[in-house]
Structures are given as C-alpha cells and as structure tokens.
Design a protein around this motif. Structure first.
Motif, PDB file in Angstrom:
ATOM      1  N   GLU A  33      19.153  41.256  55.729  1.00 36.39           N
ATOM      2  CA  GLU A  33      19.175  39.862  56.181  1.00 36.39           C
ATOM      3  C   GLU A  33      18.137  39.030  55.410  1.00 36.39           C
ATOM      4  N   ILE A  34      16.968  39.645  55.136  1.00 32.51           N
ATOM      5  CA  ILE A  34      15.947  38.925  54.348  1.00 32.51           C
ATOM      6  C   ILE A  34      16.512  38.587  52.967  1.00 32.51           C
ATOM      7  N   TRP A  35      17.131  39.587  52.338  1.00 30.24           N
ATOM      8  CA  TRP A  35      17.666  39.359  50.988  1.00 30.24           C
ATOM      9  C   TRP A  35      18.815  38.353  50.997  1.00 30.24           C
ATOM     10  N   ARG A  36      19.609  38.388  52.068  1.00 31.12           N
ATOM     11  CA  ARG A  36      20.700  37.407  52.166  1.00 31.12           C
ATOM     12  C   ARG A  36      20.109  35.986  52.236  1.00 31.12           C
ATOM     13  N   ARG A  37      19.050  35.851  53.039  1.00 31.27           N
ATOM     14  CA  ARG A  37      18.412  34.534  53.179  1.00 31.27           C
ATOM     15  C   ARG A  37      17.773  34.085  51.869  1.00 31.27           C
ATOM     16  N   ILE A  38      17.140  35.072  51.179  1.00 27.23           N
ATOM     17  CA  ILE A  38      16.495  34.740  49.895  1.00 27.23           C
ATOM     18  C   ILE A  38      17.549  34.233  48.911  1.00 27.23           C
ATOM     19  N   GLU A  39      18.675  34.975  48.841  1.00 27.48           N
ATOM     20  CA  GLU A  39      19.724  34.574  47.890  1.00 27.48           C
ATOM     21  C   GLU A  39      20.303  33.209  48.247  1.00 27.48           C
ATOM     22  N   GLU A  40      20.466  32.996  49.540  1.00 31.52           N
ATOM     23  CA  GLU A  40      21.008  31.706  50.004  1.00 31.52           C
ATOM     24  C   GLU A  40      20.068  30.567  49.600  1.00 31.52           C
ATOM     25  N   ARG A  41      18.773  30.790  49.820  1.00 29.00           N
ATOM     26  CA  ARG A  41      17.770  29.768  49.478  1.00 29.00           C
ATOM     27  C   ARG A  41      17.742  29.548  47.964  1.00 29.00           C
ATOM     28  N   GLN A  42      17.837  30.662  47.205  1.00 32.35           N
ATOM     29  CA  GLN A  42      17.812  30.533  45.752  1.00 32.35           C
ATOM     30  C   GLN A  42      19.006  29.721  45.259  1.00 32.35           C
ATOM     31  N   ARG A  43      20.166  29.999  45.888  1.00 33.74           N
ATOM     32  CA  ARG A  43      21.382  29.266  45.508  1.00 33.74           C
ATOM     33  C   ARG A  43      21.207  27.764  45.771  1.00 33.74           C
ATOM     34  N   SER A  44      20.698  27.463  46.966  1.00 31.62           N
ATOM     35  CA  SER A  44      20.565  26.039  47.295  1.00 31.62           C
ATOM     36  C   SER A  44      19.506  25.383  46.401  1.00 31.62           C
ATOM     37  N   LEU A  45      18.449  26.153  46.066  1.00 27.98           N
ATOM     38  CA  LEU A  45      17.428  25.613  45.165  1.00 27.98           C
ATOM     39  C   LEU A  45      18.010  25.370  43.778  1.00 27.98           C
ATOM     40  N   PHE A  46      18.890  26.303  43.362  1.00 30.04           N
ATOM     41  CA  PHE A  46      19.521  26.198  42.044  1.00 30.04           C
ATOM     42  C   PHE A  46      20.372  24.926  41.971  1.00 30.04           C
ATOM     43  N   PHE A  47      21.181  24.711  43.013  1.00 32.44           N
ATOM     44  CA  PHE A  47      22.037  23.515  43.036  1.00 32.44           C
ATOM     45  C   PHE A  47      21.201  22.243  43.128  1.00 32.44           C
ATOM     46  N   LEU A  48      20.156  22.331  43.903  1.00 30.57           N
ATOM     47  CA  LEU A  48      19.268  21.180  44.039  1.00 30.57           C
ATOM     48  C   LEU A  48      18.617  20.853  42.694  1.00 30.57           C
ATOM     49  N   GLY A  49      18.208  21.921  41.984  1.00 29.88           N
ATOM     50  CA  GLY A  49      17.586  21.771  40.673  1.00 29.88           C
ATOM     51  C   GLY A  49      18.556  21.142  39.684  1.00 29.88           C
ATOM     52  N   ARG A  50      19.807  21.642  39.723  1.00 29.91           N
ATOM     53  CA  ARG A  50      20.818  21.114  38.808  1.00 29.91           C
ATOM     54  C   ARG A  50      21.091  19.636  39.100  1.00 29.91           C
ATOM     55  N   TRP A  51      21.194  19.342  40.383  1.00 26.80           N
ATOM     56  CA  TRP A  51      21.462  17.963  40.807  1.00 26.80           C
ATOM     57  C   TRP A  51      20.303  17.057  40.389  1.00 26.80           C
ATOM     58  N   ALA A  52      19.081  17.564  40.565  1.00 29.26           N
ATOM     59  CA  ALA A  52      17.897  16.775  40.199  1.00 29.26           C
ATOM     60  C   ALA A  52      17.864  16.532  38.692  1.00 29.26           C
ATOM     61  N   ARG A  53      18.205  17.584  37.910  1.00 29.20           N
ATOM     62  CA  ARG A  53      18.209  17.422  36.446  1.00 29.20           C
ATOM     63  C   ARG A  53      19.259  16.395  36.021  1.00 29.20           C
ATOM     64  N   ALA A  54      20.445  16.498  36.646  1.00 34.12           N
ATOM     65  CA  ALA A  54      21.528  15.563  36.319  1.00 34.12           C
ATOM     66  C   ALA A  54      21.101  14.139  36.672  1.00 34.12           C
ATOM     67  N   PHE A  55      20.432  14.014  37.798  1.00 34.07           N
ATOM     68  CA  PHE A  55      19.983  12.692  38.242  1.00 34.07           C
ATOM     69  C   PHE A  55      18.956  12.122  37.267  1.00 34.07           C
ATOM     70  N   VAL A  56      18.020  12.980  36.847  1.00 33.70           N
ATOM     71  CA  VAL A  56      16.970  12.532  35.915  1.00 33.70           C
ATOM     72  C   VAL A  56      17.598  12.121  34.585  1.00 33.70           C
ATOM     73  N   THR A  57      18.561  12.922  34.107  1.00 36.05           N
ATOM     74  CA  THR A  57      19.223  12.611  32.845  1.00 36.05           C
ATOM     75  C   THR A  57      19.955  11.269  32.950  1.00 36.05           C
ATOM     76  N   ALA A  58      20.706  11.109  34.046  1.00 33.56           N
ATOM     77  CA  ALA A  58      21.451   9.858  34.232  1.00 33.56           C
ATOM     78  C   ALA A  58      20.501   8.671  34.306  1.00 33.56           C
ATOM     79  N   ALA A  59      19.385   8.861  35.009  1.00 33.11           N
ATOM     80  CA  ALA A  59      18.414   7.773  35.131  1.00 33.11           C
ATOM     81  C   ALA A  59      17.820   7.431  33.775  1.00 33.11           C
ATOM     82  N   ALA A  60      17.533   8.458  32.969  1.00 34.14           N
ATOM     83  CA  ALA A  60      16.963   8.233  31.643  1.00 34.14           C
ATOM     84  C   ALA A  60      17.959   7.493  30.755  1.00 34.14           C
ATOM     85  N   VAL A  61      19.221   7.925  30.794  1.00 32.10           N
ATOM     86  CA  VAL A  61      20.263   7.284  29.971  1.00 32.10           C
ATOM     87  C   VAL A  61      20.417   5.815  30.397  1.00 32.10           C
ATOM     88  N   LEU A  62      20.443   5.602  31.695  1.00 32.31           N
ATOM     89  CA  LEU A  62      20.584   4.247  32.228  1.00 32.31           C
ATOM     90  C   LEU A  62      19.405   3.371  31.802  1.00 32.31           C
TER      91      LEU A  62
END
Lengths: 113, 201
Positions: A38-67
């Motif tokens: 269960e600990i590892w399941r939670r860790i993986e879940e958190r890592q996944r959400s962090l990964f998506f959050l990171g990707r979204w943040a990078r995309a947002f920063v790139t879009a903001a820079a281009v704009l």
C-alpha cells in the motif's frame, strides 16, 4: 493550603499513574500484510500526479514564455503606421493634413472680410 | 538508531530496497506511536503509511544521521496532528464508530467473557482517551509524547524545534488542562455517586 497542595499532588500522581498504565494498556499494533504494498502504491500514485503536475507546469511556463516573447515583439517591432519615417517638420505635417483648398480650412484673415 | 546511515543514504539515492528496509525497521515503532496519539485502531495503518510517504518524498533533504529519528517523529507528529484536526474527536464514542474488534470486545465484556485485566485496560484507555479529548490536538500530542512515549525534553526539543523552557511551559499548561479535565471528571463521577446513593437511600 497544605490540603490544597496535597490534593494537587495527588492529582498529579494520579495522572502520572494513569499515563503509565495507559502505555501498558495500549496494545502493539501489528502491520497488516498489505502495509508495504500500500505504501508503494501510494508512492507511485503521488509520483504519477507529481509527474503530470510537472509536465503541466513546464507546458504552462513554455506557453507563458512564448506569449511574452510574442507580446514583446509586437510592442517592439514598429507597425505599419509607424513605418513611414517622418522627416518633415510639424508645420509641414499640419499643412499636408489640411490643404489650403480643402473645405475645412478657413484662413482667419479671410474670416474678417 | 535502528538502521545505519549508509542505508538511509542509499534510500536517498532512490534505492527501493533500502527504503523498504528503513520502513521495516521503523514501522512497528511508528505504528505504536500513532496508535497512542490518535486512539483509533482502524486508522493507525493509514496514518503510518502517510508518514512513510512523506518520508520518501522528503528523504533527500536529510543531511545528518543524528536528526533522522527526531525527523521521523516530527513527520509522525505532523501526520497525527493532521489526522486529529480532520477527525475532531468526539467525547462520546458511539457504537457505529467502533471498529469491529472494539465491538467484539464490547460484546465480550458485556457477556462476561473477558477477564478482569482486559476490562481494566480497556477502562484505562477509555479514561485517558476521554481526558486527552478534552484538550487541544497539540496538547494531546505533546503530552502523549512526553508522558506515554517517554521522550525526554532534549528529544522533544529536536522534534518541536523550540527551546527547553518554552517546552516546559507548554507541557505545564497542557498538564494543567488535563488535570482540570480529570478534576471535573472526578467531580462528575462523585456527583453521580452521591445521586446514586440518594436514590438507593
């Protein structure tokens, strides 16, 4: 007074004894078989959400820079109206805008006549 | 310390096996601490998993070996505090809130199948839980760590990151509040006893 202090002392001793007994009365909690998975399941879940959050943040920063670059370019690069380099004086510009023969031009000296 | 710092260093680099070993070494102690802090057996494991989850994601911030255990305690305290704040404890525990184990125990007690010692232990737990429910979550945690877990002031200093005098003041005040609750509970039970005696007379 001493009676009061005795009473306080008794209460303190009672509380100490209660806490001491409480520790012994609390049963040891054994982890279930599912504890580690269960600990590892939670860790993986958190890592996944962090990964998506990171990707979204990078995309947002790139879009903001281009704009920002686009807006900077728009403001910096002169547009059509400003491309004609003005070499004439203010008087020449006014004169060009209001030709003598134009209907809205009224010579103040003629107005008196 | 229950594990070598080398193991923690390996866990910091992302070694899953090393992290597993760290969890295995500390899980029982952490479960015990949480059990005493929150007094809800059915949620102990969940809170403990949250502690180790936080440990996993903050392990890279750890620099020295000697702060590992206070740090883990700190994570435990924070997770317990978050839990207690979310689930504000009720003074009266209703039957629907009890875990299956507790219901079975209650039935067994009612049926007279549990011996005197177990009943006494249960009574002590309920009394202390009720007393600690009368004070704030912060007081409850601080007192449990000091009086039940038996942590020293030095250890508490490292966990709370405050000086000894400030801790002493906080402990004294927390203790006074619990003593007040104990006094009120005593008065109430004495009142009940008198009322009972009046009825019997």
């Amino acid at each position: 007074m001493s009676n009061y202090l005795n009473k306080r002392g008794d209460a303190n001793a009672e509380l100490n004894a209660l806490f001491h007994t409480y520790r012994a009365a609390c049963p040891d909690t054994e982890p279930s078989a599912n504890f580690m998975p269960e600990i590892w399941r939670r860790i993986e879940e958190r890592q996944r959400s962090l990964f998506f959050l990171g990707r979204w943040a990078r995309a947002f920063v790139t879009a903001a820079a281009v704009l920002s670059l686009g807006m900077a370019a728009y403001l910096y690069i002169p547009n059509g109206r400003n491309t004609v380099l003005s070499v004439e004086s203010y008087v020449e510009a006014v004169a060009a805008g209001h030709a003598v023969g134009s209907p809205e031009f009224v010579d103040p000296s003629l107005d008196e006549l | 310390m229950l594990v070598d710092f080398e193991l923690i260093k390996r866990a910091q680099t992302g070694d899953s096996a090393a992290f597993n070993e760290v969890v295995l070494a500390y899980r029982k102690r952490t479960l015990g601490t949480i059990a005493r802090l929150i007094s809800r057996p059915e949620d102990v494991e969940d809170v403990a998993q949250e502690v180790f989850l936080r440990l996993y994601f903050s392990l890279d911030q750890l620099r020295t070996a000697e702060v590992f255990e206070p740090w883990l305690y700190r994570l435990t305290v924070n997770a317990a505090y978050d839990y207690l704040r979310k689930h504000r404890r009720r003074m009266e525990s209703r039957m629907s809130d009890l875990s299956e184990q507790q219901v079975m125990l209650a039935d067994a007690v009612a049926g007279g199948r549990v011996d005197h010692e177990v009943r006494q232990q249960r009574q002590v737990r309920e009394t202390v839980d009720a007393l600690l429910s009368a004070v704030s979550e912060a007081d409850r945690i601080l007192l449990t760590l000091k009086e039940v877990e038996g942590l020293s002031l030095k250890e508490l200093e490292k966990i709370y990151r405050v000086n000894e005098n400030a801790l002493k003041v906080r402990l004294f005040r927390a203790r006074q509040r619990v003593l007040k609750a104990l006094g009120e509970a005593g008065d109430e039970s004495r009142g009940k006893g008198t009322a009972q005696a009046d009825i019997e007379v």
